[in-house]
Design an enzyme around this catalytic site. Structure first.
Site, PDB file in Angstrom:
ATOM      1  N   ARG A 102      30.374  61.590   4.464  1.00  0.00           N
ATOM      2  CA  ARG A 102      31.030  62.842   4.025  1.00  0.00           C
ATOM      3  C   ARG A 102      31.585  62.596   2.633  1.00  0.00           C
ATOM      4  O   ARG A 102      32.432  61.719   2.458  1.00  0.00           O
ATOM      5  CB  ARG A 102      32.153  63.233   4.984  1.00  0.00           C
ATOM      6  CG  ARG A 102      33.067  64.303   4.398  1.00  0.00           C
ATOM      7  CD  ARG A 102      34.002  64.887   5.431  1.00  0.00           C
ATOM      8  NE  ARG A 102      33.266  65.670   6.399  1.00  0.00           N
ATOM      9  CZ  ARG A 102      33.849  66.420   7.349  1.00  0.00           C
ATOM     10  NH1 ARG A 102      35.157  66.468   7.441  1.00  0.00           N
ATOM     11  NH2 ARG A 102      33.117  67.098   8.188  1.00  0.00           N
ATOM     12  N   HIS A 129      26.678  71.516   4.978  1.00  0.00           N
ATOM     13  CA  HIS A 129      27.223  70.876   6.190  1.00  0.00           C
ATOM     14  C   HIS A 129      26.149  70.996   7.284  1.00  0.00           C
ATOM     15  O   HIS A 129      26.325  71.696   8.272  1.00  0.00           O
ATOM     16  CB  HIS A 129      28.515  71.584   6.596  1.00  0.00           C
ATOM     17  CG  HIS A 129      29.367  70.823   7.561  1.00  0.00           C
ATOM     18  ND1 HIS A 129      29.052  69.553   8.000  1.00  0.00           N
ATOM     19  CD2 HIS A 129      30.528  71.150   8.188  1.00  0.00           C
ATOM     20  CE1 HIS A 129      29.982  69.140   8.838  1.00  0.00           C
ATOM     21  NE2 HIS A 129      30.884  70.079   8.972  1.00  0.00           N
ATOM     22  N   GLN A 132      26.796  70.488  11.171  1.00  0.00           N
ATOM     23  CA  GLN A 132      27.516  71.592  11.816  1.00  0.00           C
ATOM     24  C   GLN A 132      26.547  72.722  12.158  1.00  0.00           C
ATOM     25  O   GLN A 132      26.643  73.338  13.216  1.00  0.00           O
ATOM     26  CB  GLN A 132      28.610  72.106  10.881  1.00  0.00           C
ATOM     27  CG  GLN A 132      29.396  73.282  11.447  1.00  0.00           C
ATOM     28  CD  GLN A 132      30.319  72.887  12.587  1.00  0.00           C
ATOM     29  OE1 GLN A 132      31.120  71.983  12.432  1.00  0.00           O
ATOM     30  NE2 GLN A 132      30.211  73.564  13.735  1.00  0.00           N
ATOM     31  N   ASP A 232      34.641  80.850   8.234  1.00  0.00           N
ATOM     32  CA  ASP A 232      35.098  79.503   7.880  1.00  0.00           C
ATOM     33  C   ASP A 232      36.321  79.666   6.989  1.00  0.00           C
ATOM     34  O   ASP A 232      36.591  80.770   6.483  1.00  0.00           O
ATOM     35  CB  ASP A 232      33.962  78.766   7.137  1.00  0.00           C
ATOM     36  CG  ASP A 232      34.342  77.349   6.715  1.00  0.00           C
ATOM     37  OD1 ASP A 232      35.219  76.746   7.362  1.00  0.00           O
ATOM     38  OD2 ASP A 232      33.745  76.844   5.734  1.00  0.00           O
ATOM     39  N   CYS A 272      33.674  76.767  12.614  1.00  0.00           N
ATOM     40  CA  CYS A 272      33.399  75.326  12.634  1.00  0.00           C
ATOM     41  C   CYS A 272      34.674  74.496  12.799  1.00  0.00           C
ATOM     42  O   CYS A 272      34.591  73.317  13.119  1.00  0.00           O
ATOM     43  CB  CYS A 272      32.649  74.926  11.373  1.00  0.00           C
ATOM     44  SG  CYS A 272      33.593  75.206   9.848  1.00  0.00           S
ATOM     45  N   ARG A 300      28.639  69.314  18.300  1.00  0.00           N
ATOM     46  CA  ARG A 300      28.495  68.376  17.186  1.00  0.00           C
ATOM     47  C   ARG A 300      27.989  67.039  17.718  1.00  0.00           C
ATOM     48  O   ARG A 300      27.096  66.420  17.141  1.00  0.00           O
ATOM     49  CB  ARG A 300      29.850  68.156  16.486  1.00  0.00           C
ATOM     50  CG  ARG A 300      30.449  69.361  15.812  1.00  0.00           C
ATOM     51  CD  ARG A 300      29.652  69.769  14.605  1.00  0.00           C
ATOM     52  NE  ARG A 300      29.497  68.677  13.657  1.00  0.00           N
ATOM     53  CZ  ARG A 300      30.432  68.304  12.760  1.00  0.00           C
ATOM     54  NH1 ARG A 300      31.574  68.943  12.687  1.00  0.00           N
ATOM     55  NH2 ARG A 300      30.205  67.297  11.918  1.00  0.00           N
TER      56      ARG A 300
HETATM   57  N1  NVA Z   1      34.046  74.691   4.236  1.00  0.00           N
HETATM   58  C1  NVA Z   1      34.889  73.740   4.912  1.00  0.00           C
HETATM   59  C2  NVA Z   1      34.218  73.208   6.142  1.00  0.00           C
HETATM   60  C3  NVA Z   1      35.096  72.323   6.985  1.00  0.00           C
HETATM   61  C4  NVA Z   1      34.385  71.717   8.179  1.00  0.00           C
HETATM   62  C5  NVA Z   1      35.271  72.622   3.969  1.00  0.00           C
HETATM   63  O1  NVA Z   1      34.408  72.119   3.252  1.00  0.00           O
HETATM   64  O2  NVA Z   1      36.434  72.241   3.932  1.00  0.00           O
END
Ligand code: NVA
Length: 318
Positions: A102, A129, A132, A232, A272, A300
């Site tokens: 990540r 992502h 997800q 989100d 998510c 997940r």
């Molecule tokens: N768009 C959010 C997703 C978190 C799982 C972020 O990048 O923080």
């Protein structure tokens, strides 16, 4: 057969995505009986941004597959600062069977993949992502009649996302949803629409998969009749300084009972997580009868076990 990575949703073809989702359903059913990794086989898992679900699901997932989840502390490793991305890639690639990362820029994970010599999996970047989205596709399948018997995984079903259309989730829904053959609609303020390149890529994929792509500023148009509706956070990780400025433009895109009421009567509500109740989603929706957010979170684990096993199987066959 080949070294493959999962850096963006369209790294999988429609047929491959369906295969991975079928494997995820099978691993979910078999759970601890599916152990394709040999005990000491390590998978490096690195976080340059905060995490809960992703760390928990990858560590549990690698352990359940029979391997060793090797957490590499992003703060200590300082990938790209203390050592270059290619140097880290070559070191970890000598010690592990796969690398899960990540991080911020997509260019960083692409560089890791170019030098690692083992599969690299995107556990969230600023741009995508994809893990997800695999979990979400699995969740949509489970709640809307299963995976399609042939062809793209979710052909004929519709999916709406409202909120920040320019973030990693929106990009991944566009690409992964198009690969799955979904009718993907994005409802977002004009200043937060997805980049034209992503829309063009998703549209080209949808042309092949039988899906479709719509981007609109009208949240009701996006949601109308949809089988699944997601949102989100309005403030993604790394955008904290913009929190206040991002509040007003998104207010009309909140996923509340009124907006959800525009969707199909059987529609599911998705997020998510982490969720900011009263901002992008209301308490009523997330705690309501249509919410599937805990299924999404659990999936997940299953989706990531499947993509790791699928990538490693291809490597072994090399
Ligand atoms: N768009 C959010 C997703 C978190 C799982 C972020 O990048 O923080």
């Amino acid at each position: 057969m080949s070294l493959r990575h999962f850096l963006a949703d369209d790294d999988l073809t429609s047929a491959e995505q369906r295969e991975v989702l079928l494997l995820a359903l099978a691993t979910k059913a078999a759970r601890h009986a599916f152990r394709p990794l040999a005990g000491p086989q390590a998978v490096a898992i690195i976080f340059d941004k905060p995490t809960l679900r992703t760390q928990a699901s990858f560590t549990a997932g690698v352990a359940e597959l029979g391997g060793y989840p090797m957490l590499v502390d992003g703060k200590l490793a300082q990938v790209g600062v203390r050592e270059s991305v290619p140097d880290v890639a070559r070191v970890l690639g000598r010690m592990t069977s796969a690398i899960v990362w990540r991080t911020f820029g997509q260019d960083r994970i692409e560089e890791m993949a170019a030098h690692a010599g083992v599969p690299v999996v995107n556990a969230l970047t600023d741009d995508y992502h994809p893990c997800q989205i695999l979990a979400d596709l699995l969740t949509i399948a489970e709640h809307t009649g299963g995976l399609s018997a042939s062809g793209p995984a979710l052909a004929g079903r519709s999916f709406a996302y409202v909120g920040d259309g320019a973030n990693n989730m929106a990009n991944s829904y566009l690409l992964g949803g198009a690969v799955a053959g979904l009718d993907v609609r994005i409802g977002a303020p004009a200043d937060y629409h997805p980049h034209a390149d992503i829309v063009a890529r998703a549209t080209a994929i949808a042309r092949e998969s039988g899906g479709s792509v719509t981007v609109t500023t009208d949240p009701v148009e996006a949601v109308r009749g949809a089988d699944a509706v997601a949102t989100d956070t309005w403030v993604s990780m790394g955008q904290e300084a913009e929190s206040e400025a991002r509040e007003a433009p998104f207010r009309a895109y909140q996923l509340n009972d009124d907006l959800l009421g525009q969707a199909a009567p059987s529609a599911i509500a998705m997020h998510c997580l982490p969720a900011y109740r009263g901002k992008e989603i209301t308490d009523e929706v997330i705690e309501g009868p249509r919410s599937v957010v805990w299924d999404e979170a659990e999936n997940r684990l299953h989706a990531q076990k499947a993509i790791l096993a699928w990538l490693l199987e291809r490597l072994v066959q090399q």
